[in-house]
Write a protein that holds these residues in place. Structure first.
Motif, PDB file in Angstrom:
ATOM      1  N   GLU A  41       0.811  -1.301  -0.010  1.00 16.28           N
ATOM      2  CA  GLU A  41       0.070  -0.031   0.151  1.00 16.28           C
ATOM      3  C   GLU A  41       1.047   1.399   0.053  1.00 16.28           C
ATOM      4  O   GLU A  41       0.533   2.185  -0.725  1.00 16.28           O
ATOM      5  CB  GLU A  41      -0.864   0.044   1.330  1.00 16.28           C
ATOM      6  N   LEU A  42       1.914   1.305   0.770  1.00 12.31           N
ATOM      7  CA  LEU A  42       2.836   2.312   0.805  1.00 12.31           C
ATOM      8  C   LEU A  42       3.414   2.703  -0.504  1.00 12.31           C
ATOM      9  O   LEU A  42       3.466   3.752  -0.997  1.00 12.31           O
ATOM     10  CB  LEU A  42       4.019   2.111   1.734  1.00 12.31           C
ATOM     11  N   GLN A  43       4.076   1.447  -1.433  1.00 13.29           N
ATOM     12  CA  GLN A  43       4.439   1.831  -2.648  1.00 13.29           C
ATOM     13  C   GLN A  43       3.273   2.231  -3.513  1.00 13.29           C
ATOM     14  O   GLN A  43       3.925   2.859  -4.588  1.00 13.29           O
ATOM     15  CB  GLN A  43       4.885   0.475  -3.130  1.00 13.29           C
ATOM     16  N   GLN A  64      12.605   3.692  -0.729  1.00 17.58           N
ATOM     17  CA  GLN A  64      13.333   2.650   0.248  1.00 17.58           C
ATOM     18  C   GLN A  64      12.463   2.209   1.421  1.00 17.58           C
ATOM     19  O   GLN A  64      12.512   2.948   2.457  1.00 17.58           O
ATOM     20  CB  GLN A  64      14.530   3.154   0.501  1.00 17.58           C
ATOM     21  N   PRO A  65      11.839   0.998   1.139  1.00 16.94           N
ATOM     22  CA  PRO A  65      10.828   0.661   2.427  1.00 16.94           C
ATOM     23  C   PRO A  65      11.971   0.282   3.477  1.00 16.94           C
ATOM     24  O   PRO A  65      12.823  -0.296   3.209  1.00 16.94           O
ATOM     25  CB  PRO A  65      10.343  -0.544   1.705  1.00 16.94           C
ATOM     26  N   VAL A  66      11.251   0.542   4.683  1.00 19.54           N
ATOM     27  CA  VAL A  66      11.986  -0.002   5.797  1.00 19.54           C
ATOM     28  C   VAL A  66      11.185  -0.995   6.551  1.00 19.54           C
ATOM     29  O   VAL A  66       9.799  -1.006   6.528  1.00 19.54           O
ATOM     30  CB  VAL A  66      12.223   1.311   6.841  1.00 19.54           C
ATOM     31  N   THR A  67      11.741  -1.472   7.754  1.00 21.61           N
ATOM     32  CA  THR A  67      10.982  -2.644   8.503  1.00 21.61           C
ATOM     33  C   THR A  67      10.495  -2.091   9.683  1.00 21.61           C
ATOM     34  O   THR A  67       9.326  -2.538  10.123  1.00 21.61           O
ATOM     35  CB  THR A  67      11.926  -3.604   9.103  1.00 21.61           C
ATOM     36  N   ASP A  68      10.882  -0.761  10.336  1.00 20.02           N
ATOM     37  CA  ASP A  68      10.440  -0.280  11.402  1.00 20.02           C
ATOM     38  C   ASP A  68      10.258   1.284  11.417  1.00 20.02           C
ATOM     39  O   ASP A  68      11.252   1.735  10.480  1.00 20.02           O
ATOM     40  CB  ASP A  68      10.635  -0.936  12.598  1.00 20.02           C
ATOM     41  N   TYR A  69       9.656   1.896  12.346  1.00 17.29           N
ATOM     42  CA  TYR A  69       9.979   3.322  12.463  1.00 17.29           C
ATOM     43  C   TYR A  69      11.207   3.815  12.764  1.00 17.29           C
ATOM     44  O   TYR A  69      11.678   4.924  12.312  1.00 17.29           O
ATOM     45  CB  TYR A  69       8.819   3.885  13.643  1.00 17.29           C
ATOM     46  N   ALA A  70      11.896   2.991  13.610  1.00 16.57           N
ATOM     47  CA  ALA A  70      13.144   3.632  14.057  1.00 16.57           C
ATOM     48  C   ALA A  70      14.157   3.531  12.957  1.00 16.57           C
ATOM     49  O   ALA A  70      15.171   4.542  13.084  1.00 16.57           O
ATOM     50  CB  ALA A  70      13.529   2.688  15.327  1.00 16.57           C
ATOM     51  N   ALA A  71      13.802   2.558  12.053  1.00 22.57           N
ATOM     52  CA  ALA A  71      14.924   2.642  10.915  1.00 22.57           C
ATOM     53  C   ALA A  71      15.003   3.857  10.099  1.00 22.57           C
ATOM     54  O   ALA A  71      16.104   4.259   9.588  1.00 22.57           O
ATOM     55  CB  ALA A  71      14.533   1.228  10.054  1.00 22.57           C
ATOM     56  N   THR A  72      13.831   4.587   9.937  1.00 21.00           N
ATOM     57  CA  THR A  72      13.633   5.642   9.397  1.00 21.00           C
ATOM     58  C   THR A  72      14.468   6.694   9.973  1.00 21.00           C
ATOM     59  O   THR A  72      15.195   7.793   9.502  1.00 21.00           O
ATOM     60  CB  THR A  72      12.280   6.433   8.948  1.00 21.00           C
TER      61      THR A  72
END
Length: 286
Positions: A41-43, A64-72
Motif C-alpha cells: 500500500e505504501l508503494q 526505500q521501504p523500511v522494516t520499522d519506524y526507528a529505521a527511518t
C-alpha cells in the motif's frame, strides 16, 4: 561512492543528493515512509508522487521501504535517506536525534488530526472508562495516532494502560488493528482516523459491525521531513513542488487522492511541541 560529473546547472543537486554507485545521468533523491500500512500500500501510494517529484526536480526518486519506524530515524540521521513521510511522534524522535530534521509540508487535514478508538458492535464498550479490565490493540509503538495520542488520551481520562487494562498489544499497523478488533483478538483498538475512513470508504470494514466509540482531541500529525543538511535551495524546491499540487489538474488530483488530501500546506517544528509534551507525559521520551 563516486560523485557524479554534472553540468553547472545541476551543481545544486549534486551538493544535496547522493549519487548511485553506477554511472547515471541524474542524482538520486532517497525517500521512505514509516511502515504504518502494508508495504504494498505504501508503494502504491508513493509511486505517482515519486514520478511527479522526479519531473519537478530533475532527479531520480527512489522509494526505500523500511522494516520499522526507528529505521527511518537512523537512516535520516545517517544521511542514507533524504525525505521521509513521518507521523508526528516519529518526527519528534528524528528531530531530537538529529537536531536539524526539518518538516516541510503536511496535508491540510494533518493540522487537525485525530485517533479513533474502535470496538465490535455489542461489546458494551461505549466510553474510555469501559476499557478498564479489557484488552486493547495499538498500532506501532512509535505511532503518533496508533499509540502515543491514544495512550495520552487514556491517561488524561484517568486510565493507565499498564495498570488498568487486562492487556494491550501492538499490531504494527493501523489496518492490522482493525483486523484484530474485527476478529475478536482484542476488545478494542486505537488507530489513525485517515486509515479508518479509507477502510470504510473502500468497504474493507463494516461500520455496523466495528464501531467508533471515542475520538481524541485534535493534534498535528503526519508530515514530509527532510534531513537538515540538504541545500536550502533544494529544500525550497521540494516544498514548492508539494504546494503546487493542484486538484484541478486530473493527474495531480490522482496523486492527492492517493495521499488522501486535497492539498499540502506548510508546517514547522513548533507545530509538534504538543506531541513532544504528550510523549514526555506518557513516559515515552525523557
Amino acid at each position: 561512492m563516486l560523485p557524479l560529473r554534472l553540468r553547472p546547472t545541476a551543481l545544486l543537486l549534486a551538493a544535496a543528493l547522493t549519487a548511485p554507485a553506477a554511472a547515471a545521468d541524474r542524482p538520486v533523491l532517497r525517500v521512505s515512509a514509516i511502515p504504518d500500512e502494508a508495504p504494498t500500500e505504501l508503494q502504491r501510494k508513493f509511486q505517482p508522487l515519486g514520478e511527479y517529484l522526479a519531473r519537478q526536480l530533475g532527479v531520480e526518486v527512489k522509494f526505500q521501504p523500511v522494516t520499522d519506524y526507528a529505521a527511518t530515524v537512523e537512516a535520516l540521521a545517517g544521511g542514507r535517506l533524504d525525505l521521509v513521510w513521518y507521523g508526528g511522534f516519529t518526527f519528534v524522535q528524528a528531530r531530537r536525534r538529529t537536531g536539524t530534521a526539518l518538516p516541510l509540508v503536511q496535508r491540510e487535514e494533518d493540522a487537525h488530526f485525530h485517533s479513533k478508538f474502535i470496538t465490535r458492535a455489542g461489546s458494551g464498550i461505549r466510553t474510555l472508562q469501559d476499557l478498564r479490565g479489557k484488552t486493547l490493540a495499538f498500532g506501532s509503538e512509535s505511532s503518533t495516532s496508533g499509540h502515543l495520542m491514544p495512550r495520552y488520551d487514556l491517561l488524561q481520562a484517568g486510565l493507565d494502560p499498564d495498570k488498568d487494562l487486562a492487556r494491550y498489544a501492538f499490531t504494527g499497523a493501523h489496518d492490522a488493528t482493525v483486523k484484530w478488533v474485527e476478529q475478536g483478538k482484542v476488545d478494542a483498538g486505537a488507530l489513525n482516523e485517515s486509515v479508518w475512513n479509507k477502510l470504510v470508504e473502500e468497504k474493507k470494514v463494516d461500520p455496523a459491525k466495528v464501531v467508533v466509540f471515542h475520538t481524541t482531541p485534535d493534534f498535528h500529525d503526519y508530515n514530509w521531513t527532510v534531513r537538515g543538511d540538504l541545500d536550502p535551495k533544494l529544500v525550497q524546491q521540494l516544498k514548492a513542488a508539494f504546494l503546487a499540487l493542484d486538484p484541478a489538474k486530473p493527474e495531480q488530483k490522482a496523486i492527492l487522492d492517493l495521499q488522501r488530501t486535497k492539498r499540502f500546506v506548510e508546517t514547522r517544528p513548533e507545530n509538534y511541541l504538543k506531541i513532544e509534551e504528550a510523549a514526555k507525559s506518557a513516559g515515552l521520551i525523557r
